[in-house]
Scaffold this motif. Sequence first.
Motif, PDB file in Angstrom:
ATOM      1  N   GLU A 111       0.802  -0.996   0.060  1.00  0.00           N
ATOM      2  CA  GLU A 111      -0.217  -0.029  -0.125  1.00  0.00           C
ATOM      3  C   GLU A 111       0.880   1.341  -0.207  1.00  0.00           C
ATOM      4  N   ILE A 112       1.998   1.211   0.674  1.00  0.00           N
ATOM      5  CA  ILE A 112       2.928   2.317   0.892  1.00  0.00           C
ATOM      6  C   ILE A 112       3.419   2.653  -0.417  1.00  0.00           C
ATOM      7  N   GLU A 113       3.929   1.488  -1.196  1.00  0.00           N
ATOM      8  CA  GLU A 113       4.528   1.509  -2.513  1.00  0.00           C
ATOM      9  C   GLU A 113       3.379   2.255  -3.649  1.00  0.00           C
ATOM     10  N   LYS A 114       2.334   1.683  -3.537  1.00  0.00           N
ATOM     11  CA  LYS A 114       1.400   2.117  -4.549  1.00  0.00           C
ATOM     12  C   LYS A 114       1.035   3.858  -4.170  1.00  0.00           C
ATOM     13  N   LEU A 115       0.835   4.122  -3.099  1.00  0.00           N
ATOM     14  CA  LEU A 115       0.437   5.528  -2.751  1.00  0.00           C
ATOM     15  C   LEU A 115       1.904   6.386  -2.939  1.00  0.00           C
ATOM     16  N   LEU A 187      -4.495  25.134  -9.502  1.00  0.00           N
ATOM     17  CA  LEU A 187      -3.348  25.023  -8.594  1.00  0.00           C
ATOM     18  C   LEU A 187      -3.885  24.530  -7.257  1.00  0.00           C
ATOM     19  N   ARG A 188      -4.988  25.118  -6.713  1.00  0.00           N
ATOM     20  CA  ARG A 188      -5.555  24.628  -5.388  1.00  0.00           C
ATOM     21  C   ARG A 188      -6.168  23.133  -5.587  1.00  0.00           C
ATOM     22  N   LYS A 189      -6.555  22.871  -6.689  1.00  0.00           N
ATOM     23  CA  LYS A 189      -6.965  21.534  -6.760  1.00  0.00           C
ATOM     24  C   LYS A 189      -5.839  20.516  -6.675  1.00  0.00           C
ATOM     25  N   ALA A 190      -4.821  20.882  -7.348  1.00  0.00           N
ATOM     26  CA  ALA A 190      -3.400  20.061  -7.356  1.00  0.00           C
ATOM     27  C   ALA A 190      -2.960  20.001  -6.069  1.00  0.00           C
ATOM     28  N   GLU A 191      -2.931  21.048  -5.379  1.00  0.00           N
ATOM     29  CA  GLU A 191      -2.379  20.999  -3.880  1.00  0.00           C
ATOM     30  C   GLU A 191      -3.357  19.900  -2.874  1.00  0.00           C
ATOM     31  N   ALA A 192      -4.831  20.188  -3.108  1.00  0.00           N
ATOM     32  CA  ALA A 192      -5.585  19.331  -2.466  1.00  0.00           C
ATOM     33  C   ALA A 192      -5.497  17.946  -2.748  1.00  0.00           C
ATOM     34  N   ASP A 193      -5.178  17.649  -3.987  1.00  0.00           N
ATOM     35  CA  ASP A 193      -5.103  16.148  -4.674  1.00  0.00           C
ATOM     36  C   ASP A 193      -3.711  15.666  -3.965  1.00  0.00           C
ATOM     37  N   ASN A 198      -0.957  12.432   0.181  1.00  0.00           N
ATOM     38  CA  ASN A 198       0.212  12.589   1.061  1.00  0.00           C
ATOM     39  C   ASN A 198      -0.248  12.099   2.608  1.00  0.00           C
ATOM     40  N   THR A 199      -1.662  12.495   3.090  1.00  0.00           N
ATOM     41  CA  THR A 199      -2.014  12.110   4.249  1.00  0.00           C
ATOM     42  C   THR A 199      -2.297  10.855   4.415  1.00  0.00           C
ATOM     43  N   SER A 200      -2.959  10.173   3.279  1.00  0.00           N
ATOM     44  CA  SER A 200      -3.179   8.534   3.361  1.00  0.00           C
ATOM     45  C   SER A 200      -1.683   7.942   3.422  1.00  0.00           C
ATOM     46  N   MET A 201      -0.596   8.494   2.550  1.00  0.00           N
ATOM     47  CA  MET A 201       0.532   7.722   2.520  1.00  0.00           C
ATOM     48  C   MET A 201       1.093   7.613   4.150  1.00  0.00           C
ATOM     49  N   LYS A 202       1.017   8.875   4.777  1.00  0.00           N
ATOM     50  CA  LYS A 202       1.533   9.066   6.209  1.00  0.00           C
ATOM     51  C   LYS A 202       0.665   8.137   7.102  1.00  0.00           C
ATOM     52  N   LYS A 203      -0.611   8.080   6.904  1.00  0.00           N
ATOM     53  CA  LYS A 203      -1.319   7.220   7.808  1.00  0.00           C
ATOM     54  C   LYS A 203      -0.902   5.749   7.582  1.00  0.00           C
ATOM     55  N   VAL A 204      -0.568   5.340   6.414  1.00  0.00           N
ATOM     56  CA  VAL A 204       0.030   4.000   6.175  1.00  0.00           C
ATOM     57  C   VAL A 204       1.120   3.705   6.763  1.00  0.00           C
ATOM     58  N   GLN A 205       1.994   4.640   6.570  1.00  0.00           N
ATOM     59  CA  GLN A 205       3.381   4.590   7.145  1.00  0.00           C
ATOM     60  C   GLN A 205       3.381   4.578   8.556  1.00  0.00           C
ATOM     61  N   SER A 206       2.416   5.551   9.418  1.00  0.00           N
ATOM     62  CA  SER A 206       2.325   5.265  10.498  1.00  0.00           C
ATOM     63  C   SER A 206       2.172   3.973  11.108  1.00  0.00           C
TER      64      SER A 206
END
Length: 426
Positions: A111-115, A187-193, A198-206
Amino acid sequence: MKKSKVYLISLAALLLIVIVWIIAGSGPEQEATVKVPVKFGRFDIAVTTTGELEAKSSEKIMGPVNLRDFRIWEVKIEDIIPDGTVVDSGEYIATLDRTELVNKMKDQELEIEKLETQFTKTQLDTTLELRTTRDNLVNLRYALEETQIVVDQSIYEPPATQRQAKIELERAQRNYEQAGENYGVKLRKAEADMQEINTSMKKVQSDYAKMMTVLNQFTIHAPKSGMVIYRRGWDGQKQGTGAQISVWDPVVAELPNLKEMKSKTYVNEIDISKVKSGQEVRLGVDAFPDKKFTGKVIEVANIGQQLPNSNAKVFEVSIEVNEFDSILRPAMTTKNEILTASIDSVMSIPLDCVQSNDSISYVYSGSYRKQVVLGPSNENEVVIRAGLQASEEVFLVPPSDAENGRLIKLDAEVLEKLRDEESRQP
């Protein structure tokens, strides 16, 4: 040959004489040796049970405590040191089966690799899209400037031409402003995506980091010095290698405090009404029959239970051992005599001495049968309320001429008095 025959005959005769002498010696004189004296003094009534020693308190050796976070509900003990091993603080105790947690960690790695791949792809796509939008914005700005030049030069043209040039300028201005607004939105949409990935990846890493921390807890070490004792499961079996521990109660083993011991025993429902907290107890240990201990009842269960392979209902009773002795170890079998009552200054004899005939109880004393009135009894003896004297002796086994002995009955007044005393008792 003749001498040999004579020798054998003499030997057989000698053996016959010895046998006759032994049989003759087991007659009246041996019967006299089975007399017992009538005891006088304190009479204890006890409930006798078999129990098992365990520590009054112990420190639990815990397994991983956060497995529920990863939806793991049971873990198998893969290896554990022998029951009763003495260890120092920090020494190895057990290893738990890591298979299920390791498989979940592999899923997390994927999952981390995919994210990470998704994050990189989104980053590249966003970069390309925003670059295109910026280029278009620059081109619109140039077009706006060119239109402005046309407007400036149209002052010498007819009014219609000037009006047309101004309309083109307004259209170019509007296109430029809309492109600028669209760039800001993208730009705002790109930042949100990017933030979402990044949030999902941090959760999986945590979660993965937590799993690594829990994985280290699958090797169990002693929290302090002591003797390792296997814990018993719901079925009473010791939880050794191969046993499952629950995440709701992840105890692998225990380190008992051997200075304070208790005996856990079970009392039949017939006798449980006699047993109360605070009663004195005499204890013996099967492993050391010469050792005697004392104790007291500290807890009596309110609800009965049915033990495996038994139809009888029993109540759990805990008995505290008063003395400390280094020989006492958990799981040793104890014999417990719970003193439920004590009567002072009474006569008592063994139960085997008492015979019954219809409604009369009697004993053999001398050449007579004597009627006796019985009182409370314990496992081996019974109180004699009337019919004997403290100085008498009674037969433990009826003599050979027992049926010929005359029965001496008690006076009716004595029996009536005893019945009155019994009726007045609460």
